[in-house]
Design a protein around this motif. Structure first.
Motif, PDB file in Angstrom:
ATOM      1  N   ASP A 126       0.836  -1.189   0.000  1.00  0.00           N
ATOM      2  CA  ASP A 126       0.000   0.000   0.000  1.00  0.00           C
ATOM      3  C   ASP A 126       0.879   1.251   0.000  1.00  0.00           C
ATOM      4  O   ASP A 126       1.566   1.539   0.970  1.00  0.00           O
ATOM      5  CB  ASP A 126      -0.884  -0.033   1.258  1.00  0.00           C
ATOM      6  CG  ASP A 126      -1.881   1.115   1.275  1.00  0.00           C
ATOM      7  OD1 ASP A 126      -1.838   1.954   0.354  1.00  0.00           O
ATOM      8  OD2 ASP A 126      -2.701   1.154   2.203  1.00  0.00           O
ATOM      9  N   LYS A 185      -0.009   4.168   0.266  1.00  0.00           N
ATOM     10  CA  LYS A 185      -0.499   5.179   1.203  1.00  0.00           C
ATOM     11  C   LYS A 185       0.201   5.037   2.551  1.00  0.00           C
ATOM     12  O   LYS A 185       0.141   5.921   3.384  1.00  0.00           O
ATOM     13  CB  LYS A 185      -2.002   5.019   1.412  1.00  0.00           C
ATOM     14  CG  LYS A 185      -2.837   5.659   0.332  1.00  0.00           C
ATOM     15  CD  LYS A 185      -4.296   5.595   0.731  1.00  0.00           C
ATOM     16  CE  LYS A 185      -5.183   5.789  -0.473  1.00  0.00           C
ATOM     17  NZ  LYS A 185      -6.422   5.009  -0.348  1.00  0.00           N
ATOM     18  N   SER A 186       0.837   3.891   2.756  1.00  0.00           N
ATOM     19  CA  SER A 186       1.522   3.651   4.022  1.00  0.00           C
ATOM     20  C   SER A 186       2.988   4.021   3.889  1.00  0.00           C
ATOM     21  O   SER A 186       3.754   3.355   3.192  1.00  0.00           O
ATOM     22  CB  SER A 186       1.394   2.176   4.413  1.00  0.00           C
ATOM     23  OG  SER A 186       2.339   1.863   5.416  1.00  0.00           O
ATOM     24  N   ILE A 187       3.389   5.089   4.567  1.00  0.00           N
ATOM     25  CA  ILE A 187       4.793   5.523   4.490  1.00  0.00           C
ATOM     26  C   ILE A 187       5.704   4.428   5.038  1.00  0.00           C
ATOM     27  O   ILE A 187       6.832   4.240   4.573  1.00  0.00           O
ATOM     28  CB  ILE A 187       5.015   6.872   5.222  1.00  0.00           C
ATOM     29  CG1 ILE A 187       6.432   7.397   4.915  1.00  0.00           C
ATOM     30  CG2 ILE A 187       4.786   6.764   6.717  1.00  0.00           C
ATOM     31  CD1 ILE A 187       6.678   8.809   5.338  1.00  0.00           C
ATOM     32  N   ILE A 188       5.209   3.672   6.010  1.00  0.00           N
ATOM     33  CA  ILE A 188       6.009   2.596   6.599  1.00  0.00           C
ATOM     34  C   ILE A 188       6.304   1.510   5.558  1.00  0.00           C
ATOM     35  O   ILE A 188       7.437   1.055   5.420  1.00  0.00           O
ATOM     36  CB  ILE A 188       5.303   2.018   7.848  1.00  0.00           C
ATOM     37  CG1 ILE A 188       5.317   3.061   8.969  1.00  0.00           C
ATOM     38  CG2 ILE A 188       5.953   0.722   8.318  1.00  0.00           C
ATOM     39  CD1 ILE A 188       4.355   2.781  10.096  1.00  0.00           C
ATOM     40  N   MET A 189       5.259   1.145   4.803  1.00  0.00           N
ATOM     41  CA  MET A 189       5.460   0.121   3.777  1.00  0.00           C
ATOM     42  C   MET A 189       6.370   0.626   2.651  1.00  0.00           C
ATOM     43  O   MET A 189       7.193  -0.115   2.134  1.00  0.00           O
ATOM     44  CB  MET A 189       4.104  -0.323   3.201  1.00  0.00           C
ATOM     45  CG  MET A 189       3.286  -1.179   4.133  1.00  0.00           C
ATOM     46  SD  MET A 189       4.068  -2.779   4.491  1.00  0.00           S
ATOM     47  CE  MET A 189       4.713  -2.513   6.124  1.00  0.00           C
ATOM     48  N   LEU A 236       8.749   2.770   3.013  1.00  0.00           N
ATOM     49  CA  LEU A 236      10.103   2.751   3.580  1.00  0.00           C
ATOM     50  C   LEU A 236      10.697   1.348   3.531  1.00  0.00           C
ATOM     51  O   LEU A 236      11.878   1.183   3.207  1.00  0.00           O
ATOM     52  CB  LEU A 236      10.079   3.231   5.036  1.00  0.00           C
ATOM     53  CG  LEU A 236      10.085   4.741   5.280  1.00  0.00           C
ATOM     54  CD1 LEU A 236       9.847   5.018   6.749  1.00  0.00           C
ATOM     55  CD2 LEU A 236      11.401   5.359   4.844  1.00  0.00           C
ATOM     56  N   THR A 237       9.873   0.348   3.851  1.00  0.00           N
ATOM     57  CA  THR A 237      10.407  -1.014   3.902  1.00  0.00           C
ATOM     58  C   THR A 237      10.827  -1.537   2.525  1.00  0.00           C
ATOM     59  O   THR A 237      11.515  -2.540   2.435  1.00  0.00           O
ATOM     60  CB  THR A 237       9.408  -2.016   4.528  1.00  0.00           C
ATOM     61  OG1 THR A 237       8.196  -1.966   3.778  1.00  0.00           O
ATOM     62  CG2 THR A 237       9.132  -1.702   5.981  1.00  0.00           C
ATOM     63  N   LEU A 238      10.391  -0.846   1.472  1.00  0.00           N
ATOM     64  CA  LEU A 238      10.860  -1.226   0.132  1.00  0.00           C
ATOM     65  C   LEU A 238      12.364  -0.982  -0.004  1.00  0.00           C
ATOM     66  O   LEU A 238      13.043  -1.650  -0.776  1.00  0.00           O
ATOM     67  CB  LEU A 238      10.144  -0.402  -0.940  1.00  0.00           C
ATOM     68  CG  LEU A 238       8.704  -0.762  -1.287  1.00  0.00           C
ATOM     69  CD1 LEU A 238       8.189   0.224  -2.324  1.00  0.00           C
ATOM     70  CD2 LEU A 238       8.616  -2.173  -1.831  1.00  0.00           C
ATOM     71  N   GLY A 239      12.856  -0.003   0.730  1.00  0.00           N
ATOM     72  CA  GLY A 239      14.285   0.318   0.682  1.00  0.00           C
ATOM     73  C   GLY A 239      14.729   0.851  -0.671  1.00  0.00           C
ATOM     74  O   GLY A 239      15.841   0.601  -1.107  1.00  0.00           O
ATOM     75  N   VAL A 240      13.846   1.584  -1.315  1.00  0.00           N
ATOM     76  CA  VAL A 240      14.182   2.119  -2.645  1.00  0.00           C
ATOM     77  C   VAL A 240      15.159   3.282  -2.507  1.00  0.00           C
ATOM     78  O   VAL A 240      14.969   4.167  -1.676  1.00  0.00           O
ATOM     79  CB  VAL A 240      12.914   2.601  -3.382  1.00  0.00           C
ATOM     80  CG1 VAL A 240      13.272   3.231  -4.716  1.00  0.00           C
ATOM     81  CG2 VAL A 240      11.968   1.439  -3.596  1.00  0.00           C
ATOM     82  N   MET A 241      16.205   3.236  -3.315  1.00  0.00           N
ATOM     83  CA  MET A 241      17.201   4.305  -3.284  1.00  0.00           C
ATOM     84  C   MET A 241      17.396   4.873  -4.675  1.00  0.00           C
ATOM     85  O   MET A 241      16.812   4.387  -5.634  1.00  0.00           O
ATOM     86  CB  MET A 241      18.519   3.759  -2.762  1.00  0.00           C
ATOM     87  CG  MET A 241      18.390   3.252  -1.335  1.00  0.00           C
ATOM     88  SD  MET A 241      19.913   3.478  -0.503  1.00  0.00           S
ATOM     89  CE  MET A 241      20.195   1.883   0.145  1.00  0.00           C
ATOM     90  N   ARG A 263      14.516  19.714  -3.900  1.00  0.00           N
ATOM     91  CA  ARG A 263      15.381  20.592  -4.669  1.00  0.00           C
ATOM     92  C   ARG A 263      16.706  19.882  -4.946  1.00  0.00           C
ATOM     93  O   ARG A 263      17.102  18.985  -4.214  1.00  0.00           O
ATOM     94  CB  ARG A 263      15.658  21.894  -3.925  1.00  0.00           C
ATOM     95  CG  ARG A 263      14.433  22.733  -3.685  1.00  0.00           C
ATOM     96  CD  ARG A 263      14.837  24.062  -3.052  1.00  0.00           C
ATOM     97  NE  ARG A 263      15.773  23.868  -1.966  1.00  0.00           N
ATOM     98  CZ  ARG A 263      15.392  23.612  -0.711  1.00  0.00           C
ATOM     99  NH1 ARG A 263      14.114  23.492  -0.412  1.00  0.00           N
ATOM    100  NH2 ARG A 263      16.288  23.467   0.245  1.00  0.00           N
ATOM    101  N   SER A 292      19.342  19.818  -2.041  1.00  0.00           N
ATOM    102  CA  SER A 292      19.198  18.842  -0.969  1.00  0.00           C
ATOM    103  C   SER A 292      19.533  17.442  -1.468  1.00  0.00           C
ATOM    104  O   SER A 292      19.962  16.586  -0.709  1.00  0.00           O
ATOM    105  CB  SER A 292      17.787  18.886  -0.379  1.00  0.00           C
ATOM    106  OG  SER A 292      16.826  18.609  -1.360  1.00  0.00           O
ATOM    107  N   ASP A 341      -0.689   6.336   9.345  1.00  0.00           N
ATOM    108  CA  ASP A 341      -0.315   5.214   8.480  1.00  0.00           C
ATOM    109  C   ASP A 341      -1.352   4.090   8.559  1.00  0.00           C
ATOM    110  O   ASP A 341      -1.660   3.589   9.637  1.00  0.00           O
ATOM    111  CB  ASP A 341       1.051   4.668   8.901  1.00  0.00           C
ATOM    112  CG  ASP A 341       1.617   3.738   7.841  1.00  0.00           C
ATOM    113  OD1 ASP A 341       2.542   4.152   7.139  1.00  0.00           O
ATOM    114  OD2 ASP A 341       1.113   2.603   7.711  1.00  0.00           O
ATOM    115  N   MET A 358      16.335  -3.627   8.299  1.00  0.00           N
ATOM    116  CA  MET A 358      16.744  -3.291   6.932  1.00  0.00           C
ATOM    117  C   MET A 358      18.254  -3.093   6.850  1.00  0.00           C
ATOM    118  O   MET A 358      18.889  -2.685   7.811  1.00  0.00           O
ATOM    119  CB  MET A 358      16.006  -2.045   6.451  1.00  0.00           C
ATOM    120  CG  MET A 358      14.521  -2.308   6.254  1.00  0.00           C
ATOM    121  SD  MET A 358      13.639  -0.871   5.667  1.00  0.00           S
ATOM    122  CE  MET A 358      14.243  -0.781   3.979  1.00  0.00           C
TER     123      MET A 358
END
Lengths: 55, 162
Positions: free
Chosen positions: A2, A4-8, A10-15, A47, A50, B85, B120
């Motif tokens: 989801d 909409k879930s910032i936690i989920m 984040l857990t993707l670990g996309v960089m 920007r 940053s 969340d 992680m």
């Protein structure tokens, strides 16, 4: 997953330079996909200065 | 008259006089208290989250106002995002539905989410576990302490009467 879930998200670990596949579903799926597309294309509103600092 | 303007970044906002704010972060522990119905517990969750949201918003505004603190302030925006969340809320609701108080549910849900993040590989992501804990500490409904105290007082009062 989801978005909409910032936690989920984040857990993707996309960089930086990672590729992500975005799928949308439901009555407003087209609008949602467009919104996510422009979000990514606009550097998530960050920007350049940053971004450089983080590297 | 000679006038000279010096430009720079203020290192300090100056001297402040006012009541001290005691920073004593609450531990993520919960009082022993009987759970209400699912709706009651979730209503307490919602009002606690609303209180936390207002707190975070005023922190955000206070820090944003200081020159050059926009980026520091954005942490409170991220915390507001975590506050609402859906995954955290879903985990809390699942615990409440099996008879936990919302405090117990929140602590358990927070541990789950925090360990997910802490595991992680990247340090930057792993450190976000602390943010989740911070947010939960802010949510943790406080009125329950009063409810428990009230219940103890009522039960001891009625015990004396009998």
């Amino acid at each position: 997953m989801d978005a909409k879930s910032i936690i989920m998200v984040l857990t993707l670990g996309v960089m930086k330079d990672h590729q992500v596949l975005v799928k949308t579903d439901g009555i407003d799926s087209d609008a949602a996909l467009d919104a996510l597309k422009s979000l990514i294309e606009n550097n998530f509103g960050e920007r350049l200065s940053s971004l450089q600092r983080d590297e | 008259m000679m006038e000279k303007t010096l430009k720079g970044i203020p290192a300090s906002d100056g001297i402040a006089i006012g009541p001290a704010f005691c920073y004593m972060p609450a531990k993520l522990t919960v009082p022993v208290c009987a759970a209400g119905t699912v709706d009651e517990e979730m209503a307490r969750f919602d009002s606690a989250r609303e209180r936390a949201r207002v707190e975070l918003q005023s922190l955000f505004e206070a820090i944003e106002k200081r020159a050059g603190k926009k980026e520091e302030a954005s942490i409170f925006e991220a915390h507001q995002e975590m506050l609402s969340d859906p995954v955290l809320e879903g985990k809390v609701r699942a615990e409440v539905e099996v008879g936990q108080t919302v405090e117990e549910a929140l602590v358990k849900a927070t541990e789950e989410v925090a360990s997910l993040l802490a595991g992680m590989n990247d340090e930057l992501f792993a450190a976000r576990a602390l943010d989740v804990k911070d947010v939960s500490r802010r949510i943790l409904p406080r009125p329950c302490w009063w409810m428990c105290l009230l219940k103890i007082l009522i039960s001891s009062a009625s015990a004396q009467m009998t």
